[in-house]
Scaffold this active site. Sequence first.
Site, PDB file in Angstrom:
ATOM      1  N   GLU A  53       0.900  -1.427  -0.180  1.00 29.54           N
ATOM      2  CA  GLU A  53      -0.094  -0.136   0.197  1.00 29.54           C
ATOM      3  C   GLU A  53       0.917   1.292   0.122  1.00 29.54           C
ATOM      4  O   GLU A  53       0.347   2.315  -0.757  1.00 29.54           O
ATOM      5  CB  GLU A  53      -0.764  -0.130   1.363  1.00 29.54           C
ATOM      6  CG  GLU A  53      -1.787  -0.978   1.440  1.00 29.54           C
ATOM      7  CD  GLU A  53      -1.367  -2.344   2.246  1.00 29.54           C
ATOM      8  OE1 GLU A  53       0.107  -2.539   2.121  1.00 29.54           O
ATOM      9  OE2 GLU A  53      -2.015  -3.001   3.167  1.00 29.54           O
ATOM     10  N   CYS A  59      -1.961  -2.330   7.429  1.00 25.84           N
ATOM     11  CA  CYS A  59      -1.493  -1.977   8.831  1.00 25.84           C
ATOM     12  C   CYS A  59      -1.526  -0.641   9.516  1.00 25.84           C
ATOM     13  O   CYS A  59      -2.029   0.074   8.566  1.00 25.84           O
ATOM     14  CB  CYS A  59       0.137  -2.692   8.623  1.00 25.84           C
ATOM     15  SG  CYS A  59       1.254  -1.278   8.127  1.00 25.84           S
ATOM     16  N   CYS A 114       0.582   1.834   7.454  1.00 22.07           N
ATOM     17  CA  CYS A 114       0.119   2.144   5.880  1.00 22.07           C
ATOM     18  C   CYS A 114      -1.316   2.940   6.175  1.00 22.07           C
ATOM     19  O   CYS A 114      -1.546   4.071   5.382  1.00 22.07           O
ATOM     20  CB  CYS A 114      -0.147   0.953   5.316  1.00 22.07           C
ATOM     21  SG  CYS A 114       1.182   0.161   4.528  1.00 22.07           S
TER      22      CYS A 114
HETATM   23  N1  LIG Z   1      -1.312  -4.721   4.810  1.00 22.57           N
HETATM   24  C1  LIG Z   1       0.250  -5.325   4.292  1.00 22.57           C
HETATM   25  C2  LIG Z   1       0.566  -6.316   5.412  1.00 22.57           C
HETATM   26  C3  LIG Z   1       1.888  -6.900   5.167  1.00 22.57           C
HETATM   27  N2  LIG Z   1       2.467  -6.425   4.011  1.00 22.57           N
HETATM   28  C4  LIG Z   1       3.689  -7.268   3.880  1.00 22.57           C
HETATM   29  C5  LIG Z   1       4.846  -7.054   4.661  1.00 22.57           C
HETATM   30  C6  LIG Z   1       5.659  -8.457   4.336  1.00 22.57           C
HETATM   31  O1  LIG Z   1       6.344  -8.563   3.404  1.00 22.57           O
HETATM   32  C7  LIG Z   1       4.492  -9.255   4.190  1.00 22.57           C
HETATM   33  C8  LIG Z   1       3.807  -9.874   5.405  1.00 22.57           C
HETATM   34  O2  LIG Z   1       4.894 -11.134   5.989  1.00 22.57           O
HETATM   35  P1  LIG Z   1       4.088 -12.281   6.917  1.00 22.57           P
HETATM   36  O3  LIG Z   1       4.161 -11.735   8.193  1.00 22.57           O
HETATM   37  O4  LIG Z   1       2.773 -12.402   6.270  1.00 22.57           O
HETATM   38  O5  LIG Z   1       4.968 -13.298   6.465  1.00 22.57           O
HETATM   39  O6  LIG Z   1       3.592  -8.577   3.747  1.00 22.57           O
HETATM   40  C9  LIG Z   1       1.872  -5.715   3.180  1.00 22.57           C
HETATM   41  O7  LIG Z   1       2.695  -5.435   2.166  1.00 22.57           O
HETATM   42  N3  LIG Z   1       0.921  -5.025   3.386  1.00 22.57           N
HETATM   43 ZN   LIG Z   2       1.564  -1.385   6.012  1.00 18.99          ZN
END
Ligand SMILES: Nc1ccn([C@H]2C[C@H](O)[C@@H](COP(=O)(O)O)O2)c(=O)n1
Ligand SMILES: [Zn+2]
Length: 162
Positions: free
Chosen positions: A81, A105, A108
């Site tokens: 995002e 998150c 973001c």
């Molecule tokens: N809303 C989100 C949440 C997480 N991400 C990214 C950050 C990490 O590369 C991955 C999450 O990894 P995990 O903890 O599931 O192994 O996703 C995002 O881009 N956007």
């Molecule tokens: Zn985020």
Amino acid sequence: MTKRNDYISWDDYFMGLALLSSKRSKDPSSQVGACIVDSRSNRILSVGYNGLPRFCSDDEYPWTREGDSMETKYFYVVHAELNAILNCRGANLEESRLYTTLFPCNECAKAIIQSGMKQIVYLSDKYSDTDIVKASKRMLTSAGVEFYRFETDIDCLNLNFK
Ligand SMILES: Nc1ccn([C@H]2C[C@H](O)[C@@H](COP(=O)(O)O)O2)c(=O)n1
Ligand SMILES: [Zn+2]
């Protein structure tokens, strides 16, 4: 000849672009994609996926989830995002809509609010039980940013290069 009727909806198109963008991610566990759209004109403003910042090598930085914080991906990855917001290169995001394959998150969410976006359409909310997502929803709600889960009648979109 009459008009085709089995064309995809705007929502399917934009979430499809978010999903396609996620395919560029090098993260072995979660591939996330995002697409920002001008909701009045249905123009695409930007796309992004989770990955390392420019000049930080995919091959040199860690992709692990656990262990010494300095050796996990979390310190380094730019979320999909935020990448989509940064990729806009100054375009006006007021009143825009974000399509994302994973609920944003808290970090973001701050960027989404500050950039003036008004709606979020998400596919997965797999981290809904975490404080990160609870804090995100709290801020988005306070700021009047609507969020709703993606709905569609189709199960998949096929892209055939041959
Ligand atoms: N809303 C989100 C949440 C997480 N991400 C990214 C950050 C990490 O590369 C991955 C999450 O990894 P995990 O903890 O599931 O192994 O996703 C995002 O881009 N956007
Ligand atoms: Zn985020």
